[in-house]
Write a protein that holds these residues in place. Structure first.
Motif, PDB file in Angstrom:
ATOM      1  N   THR A 115     -24.289  28.106  12.482  1.00  0.00           N
ATOM      2  CA  THR A 115     -23.245  27.115  12.225  1.00  0.00           C
ATOM      3  C   THR A 115     -22.662  26.574  13.522  1.00  0.00           C
ATOM      4  O   THR A 115     -22.224  27.354  14.382  1.00  0.00           O
ATOM      5  CB  THR A 115     -22.112  27.748  11.390  1.00  0.00           C
ATOM      6  OG1 THR A 115     -22.654  28.259  10.162  1.00  0.00           O
ATOM      7  CG2 THR A 115     -21.037  26.735  11.062  1.00  0.00           C
ATOM      8  N   ARG A 116     -22.649  25.258  13.659  1.00  0.00           N
ATOM      9  CA  ARG A 116     -21.919  24.633  14.765  1.00  0.00           C
ATOM     10  C   ARG A 116     -20.443  24.609  14.336  1.00  0.00           C
ATOM     11  O   ARG A 116     -19.962  23.648  13.756  1.00  0.00           O
ATOM     12  CB  ARG A 116     -22.453  23.226  15.031  1.00  0.00           C
ATOM     13  CG  ARG A 116     -23.896  23.228  15.503  1.00  0.00           C
ATOM     14  CD  ARG A 116     -24.355  21.906  16.095  1.00  0.00           C
ATOM     15  NE  ARG A 116     -24.736  20.926  15.081  1.00  0.00           N
ATOM     16  CZ  ARG A 116     -25.546  19.889  15.312  1.00  0.00           C
ATOM     17  NH1 ARG A 116     -26.075  19.715  16.512  1.00  0.00           N
ATOM     18  NH2 ARG A 116     -25.840  19.044  14.352  1.00  0.00           N
ATOM     19  N   ARG A 117     -19.736  25.734  14.639  1.00  0.00           N
ATOM     20  CA  ARG A 117     -18.409  25.957  14.059  1.00  0.00           C
ATOM     21  C   ARG A 117     -17.403  24.907  14.484  1.00  0.00           C
ATOM     22  O   ARG A 117     -16.550  24.492  13.684  1.00  0.00           O
ATOM     23  CB  ARG A 117     -17.898  27.348  14.453  1.00  0.00           C
ATOM     24  CG  ARG A 117     -16.613  27.748  13.731  1.00  0.00           C
ATOM     25  CD  ARG A 117     -16.865  28.040  12.263  1.00  0.00           C
ATOM     26  NE  ARG A 117     -17.597  29.286  12.119  1.00  0.00           N
ATOM     27  CZ  ARG A 117     -18.295  29.619  11.022  1.00  0.00           C
ATOM     28  NH1 ARG A 117     -18.379  28.789   9.988  1.00  0.00           N
ATOM     29  NH2 ARG A 117     -18.917  30.772  10.957  1.00  0.00           N
ATOM     30  N   ASP A 118     -17.465  24.466  15.722  1.00  0.00           N
ATOM     31  CA  ASP A 118     -16.507  23.459  16.171  1.00  0.00           C
ATOM     32  C   ASP A 118     -16.679  22.154  15.405  1.00  0.00           C
ATOM     33  O   ASP A 118     -15.699  21.514  15.012  1.00  0.00           O
ATOM     34  CB  ASP A 118     -16.595  23.229  17.677  1.00  0.00           C
ATOM     35  CG  ASP A 118     -18.021  23.148  18.207  1.00  0.00           C
ATOM     36  OD1 ASP A 118     -18.984  23.238  17.421  1.00  0.00           O
ATOM     37  OD2 ASP A 118     -18.178  22.987  19.441  1.00  0.00           O
ATOM     38  N   LEU A 119     -17.935  21.774  15.128  1.00  0.00           N
ATOM     39  CA  LEU A 119     -18.166  20.548  14.375  1.00  0.00           C
ATOM     40  C   LEU A 119     -17.769  20.718  12.915  1.00  0.00           C
ATOM     41  O   LEU A 119     -17.188  19.801  12.307  1.00  0.00           O
ATOM     42  CB  LEU A 119     -19.634  20.140  14.482  1.00  0.00           C
ATOM     43  CG  LEU A 119     -20.155  19.838  15.891  1.00  0.00           C
ATOM     44  CD1 LEU A 119     -21.593  19.336  15.823  1.00  0.00           C
ATOM     45  CD2 LEU A 119     -19.273  18.834  16.607  1.00  0.00           C
ATOM     46  N   GLN A 120     -18.057  21.882  12.344  1.00  0.00           N
ATOM     47  CA  GLN A 120     -17.643  22.140  10.963  1.00  0.00           C
ATOM     48  C   GLN A 120     -16.124  22.082  10.835  1.00  0.00           C
ATOM     49  O   GLN A 120     -15.588  21.476   9.900  1.00  0.00           O
ATOM     50  CB  GLN A 120     -18.147  23.503  10.496  1.00  0.00           C
ATOM     51  CG  GLN A 120     -17.794  23.793   9.036  1.00  0.00           C
ATOM     52  CD  GLN A 120     -17.934  25.260   8.681  1.00  0.00           C
ATOM     53  OE1 GLN A 120     -17.769  26.143   9.523  1.00  0.00           O
ATOM     54  NE2 GLN A 120     -18.234  25.534   7.420  1.00  0.00           N
ATOM     55  N   THR A 121     -15.417  22.709  11.783  1.00  0.00           N
ATOM     56  CA  THR A 121     -13.951  22.726  11.742  1.00  0.00           C
ATOM     57  C   THR A 121     -13.381  21.323  11.852  1.00  0.00           C
ATOM     58  O   THR A 121     -12.434  20.959  11.140  1.00  0.00           O
ATOM     59  CB  THR A 121     -13.412  23.604  12.887  1.00  0.00           C
ATOM     60  OG1 THR A 121     -13.908  24.939  12.734  1.00  0.00           O
ATOM     61  CG2 THR A 121     -11.895  23.645  12.875  1.00  0.00           C
ATOM     62  N   GLU A 122     -13.965  20.513  12.720  1.00  0.00           N
ATOM     63  CA  GLU A 122     -13.507  19.135  12.874  1.00  0.00           C
ATOM     64  C   GLU A 122     -13.698  18.346  11.582  1.00  0.00           C
ATOM     65  O   GLU A 122     -12.813  17.587  11.159  1.00  0.00           O
ATOM     66  CB  GLU A 122     -14.278  18.461  14.010  1.00  0.00           C
ATOM     67  CG  GLU A 122     -13.851  17.030  14.281  1.00  0.00           C
ATOM     68  CD  GLU A 122     -14.661  16.389  15.391  1.00  0.00           C
ATOM     69  OE1 GLU A 122     -14.423  15.198  15.665  1.00  0.00           O
ATOM     70  OE2 GLU A 122     -15.533  17.063  15.971  1.00  0.00           O
ATOM     71  N   MET A 123     -14.857  18.532  10.930  1.00  0.00           N
ATOM     72  CA  MET A 123     -15.112  17.827   9.675  1.00  0.00           C
ATOM     73  C   MET A 123     -14.143  18.270   8.581  1.00  0.00           C
ATOM     74  O   MET A 123     -13.673  17.457   7.776  1.00  0.00           O
ATOM     75  CB  MET A 123     -16.555  18.057   9.228  1.00  0.00           C
ATOM     76  CG  MET A 123     -17.617  17.428  10.112  1.00  0.00           C
ATOM     77  SD  MET A 123     -17.478  15.615  10.288  1.00  0.00           S
ATOM     78  CE  MET A 123     -16.749  15.507  11.936  1.00  0.00           C
ATOM     79  N   LEU A 126     -10.857  16.549   8.941  1.00  0.00           N
ATOM     80  CA  LEU A 126     -10.936  15.131   8.576  1.00  0.00           C
ATOM     81  C   LEU A 126     -11.270  14.911   7.107  1.00  0.00           C
ATOM     82  O   LEU A 126     -11.311  13.774   6.645  1.00  0.00           O
ATOM     83  CB  LEU A 126     -11.988  14.435   9.449  1.00  0.00           C
ATOM     84  CG  LEU A 126     -11.685  14.381  10.952  1.00  0.00           C
ATOM     85  CD1 LEU A 126     -12.889  13.844  11.716  1.00  0.00           C
ATOM     86  CD2 LEU A 126     -10.448  13.522  11.221  1.00  0.00           C
ATOM     87  N   GLY A 127     -11.535  16.013   6.375  1.00  0.00           N
ATOM     88  CA  GLY A 127     -11.908  15.896   4.967  1.00  0.00           C
ATOM     89  C   GLY A 127     -13.278  15.304   4.758  1.00  0.00           C
ATOM     90  O   GLY A 127     -13.547  14.670   3.730  1.00  0.00           O
ATOM     91  N   ARG A 128     -14.178  15.534   5.723  1.00  0.00           N
ATOM     92  CA  ARG A 128     -15.519  14.954   5.666  1.00  0.00           C
ATOM     93  C   ARG A 128     -16.561  16.045   5.394  1.00  0.00           C
ATOM     94  O   ARG A 128     -16.281  17.227   5.549  1.00  0.00           O
ATOM     95  CB  ARG A 128     -15.825  14.243   6.983  1.00  0.00           C
ATOM     96  CG  ARG A 128     -14.926  13.035   7.222  1.00  0.00           C
ATOM     97  CD  ARG A 128     -15.168  12.429   8.584  1.00  0.00           C
ATOM     98  NE  ARG A 128     -14.289  11.267   8.804  1.00  0.00           N
ATOM     99  CZ  ARG A 128     -14.165  10.636   9.965  1.00  0.00           C
ATOM    100  NH1 ARG A 128     -14.878  11.055  11.016  1.00  0.00           N
ATOM    101  NH2 ARG A 128     -13.353   9.597  10.083  1.00  0.00           N
ATOM    102  N   PRO A 129     -17.786  15.656   5.005  1.00  0.00           N
ATOM    103  CA  PRO A 129     -18.832  16.646   4.733  1.00  0.00           C
ATOM    104  C   PRO A 129     -19.157  17.485   5.968  1.00  0.00           C
ATOM    105  O   PRO A 129     -19.003  17.040   7.108  1.00  0.00           O
ATOM    106  CB  PRO A 129     -20.032  15.793   4.316  1.00  0.00           C
ATOM    107  CG  PRO A 129     -19.445  14.510   3.827  1.00  0.00           C
ATOM    108  CD  PRO A 129     -18.234  14.284   4.671  1.00  0.00           C
ATOM    109  N   TRP A 130     -19.646  18.703   5.727  1.00  0.00           N
ATOM    110  CA  TRP A 130     -19.961  19.650   6.800  1.00  0.00           C
ATOM    111  C   TRP A 130     -21.370  19.503   7.349  1.00  0.00           C
ATOM    112  O   TRP A 130     -21.775  20.304   8.196  1.00  0.00           O
ATOM    113  CB  TRP A 130     -19.888  21.071   6.280  1.00  0.00           C
ATOM    114  CG  TRP A 130     -18.622  21.541   5.704  1.00  0.00           C
ATOM    115  CD1 TRP A 130     -17.413  20.905   5.650  1.00  0.00           C
ATOM    116  CD2 TRP A 130     -18.429  22.809   5.061  1.00  0.00           C
ATOM    117  NE1 TRP A 130     -16.487  21.691   5.029  1.00  0.00           N
ATOM    118  CE2 TRP A 130     -17.082  22.864   4.650  1.00  0.00           C
ATOM    119  CE3 TRP A 130     -19.268  23.889   4.804  1.00  0.00           C
ATOM    120  CZ2 TRP A 130     -16.559  23.971   3.990  1.00  0.00           C
ATOM    121  CZ3 TRP A 130     -18.743  24.983   4.152  1.00  0.00           C
ATOM    122  CH2 TRP A 130     -17.403  25.033   3.749  1.00  0.00           C
TER     123      TRP A 130
END
Length: 231
Positions: A115-123, A126-130
């Protein structure tokens, strides 16, 4: 039938004791399915199960006794490991009852939901898909599939991951919030399962970052060990 370009080869996973391989159709993943992991991610309680998917070309097959290599992915500085029991579906169905679920299982394997955790957390913020955090290239390493008849009591099996020989994750499959049969029941209400589907059933507590050069070794008792190096 002709094509405008050569289609990609079928993605397939080795099967313990067989020359035939398991062709993969879809990869389903269960989120926050161990209580202690849910707590470390900021959640509590037995929430309804939820699912996300990875593309089949996210698979990296770790052959028995060998070390598979994955590249450190782009766009992230916080790559996390998540060790998981993987269920391989051999018989499809819709609205499968939990009490009938075992009849649909071909076997089990050990997998990693990288998991690219930083990108998942950012999404999430923002309420966007993971997808960018979970479904990127080579994000789903997997070991050989052990047929059900050879896997033993998988519902009581220990599950663990070490990084460079040090424990990171250690739990038991019995600690799943939604067990294997219940997961199949819920999943088959949303999608018609088919032979070739893989279900990554969730990860226990202890997820954390890996860096280039790290060696991950993981197992579910009774199944083939998986060894992955981050290049």
């Amino acid at each position: 039938m002709s094509f405008v370009f050569t289609p990609p080869p079928v993605v397939a996973v080795p099967v313990v004791g067989q020359t035939e391989r398991f062709p993969v159709r879809r990869i389903y993943c269960v989120g926050r399915n161990y209580e202690e992991h849910a707590k470390e991610m900021g959640f509590t309680g037995r929430e309804p199960p939820f699912f996300f998917l990875k593309p089949t070309d996210a698979l990296v097959v770790a052959e028995a006794g060998k070390t598979a290599v994955i590249p450190y992915p782009s766009l992230t500085s916080n790559l996390h490991h998540e060790i998981e029991l993987v269920v391989a579906i051999g018989r499809g169905g819709r609205n499968i009852r939990a009490e009938d679920a075992t009849h649909h299982i071909f076997g089990y394997a050990v997998g990693l939901d990288m998991t690219r955790r930083d990108l998942q957390t950012e999404m999430k913020k923002l309420g966007r898909p993971w997808c960018i955090g979970k479904g990127y290239d080579q994000s789903a390493p997997i070991g050989p599939i052990t047929p059900v008849s050879q896997a033993g009591d998988i519902g009581q099996a220990a599950i663990w991951l070490q990084v460079n020989g040090t424990d990171r994750q250690r739990s038991n499959v019995s600690m799943l919030i939604w067990n294997i049969a219940e997961t199949i029941e819920h999943l088959s209400r949303a999608w018609e399962l088919q032979p070739g589907d893989l279900i990554y059933t969730g990860t226990p507590a202890g997820v954390s970052a890996v860096v280039k050069g790290d060696l991950m070794t993981g197992c579910v008792d009774g199944l083939s060990l998986i060894t992955i190096k981050v290049a």
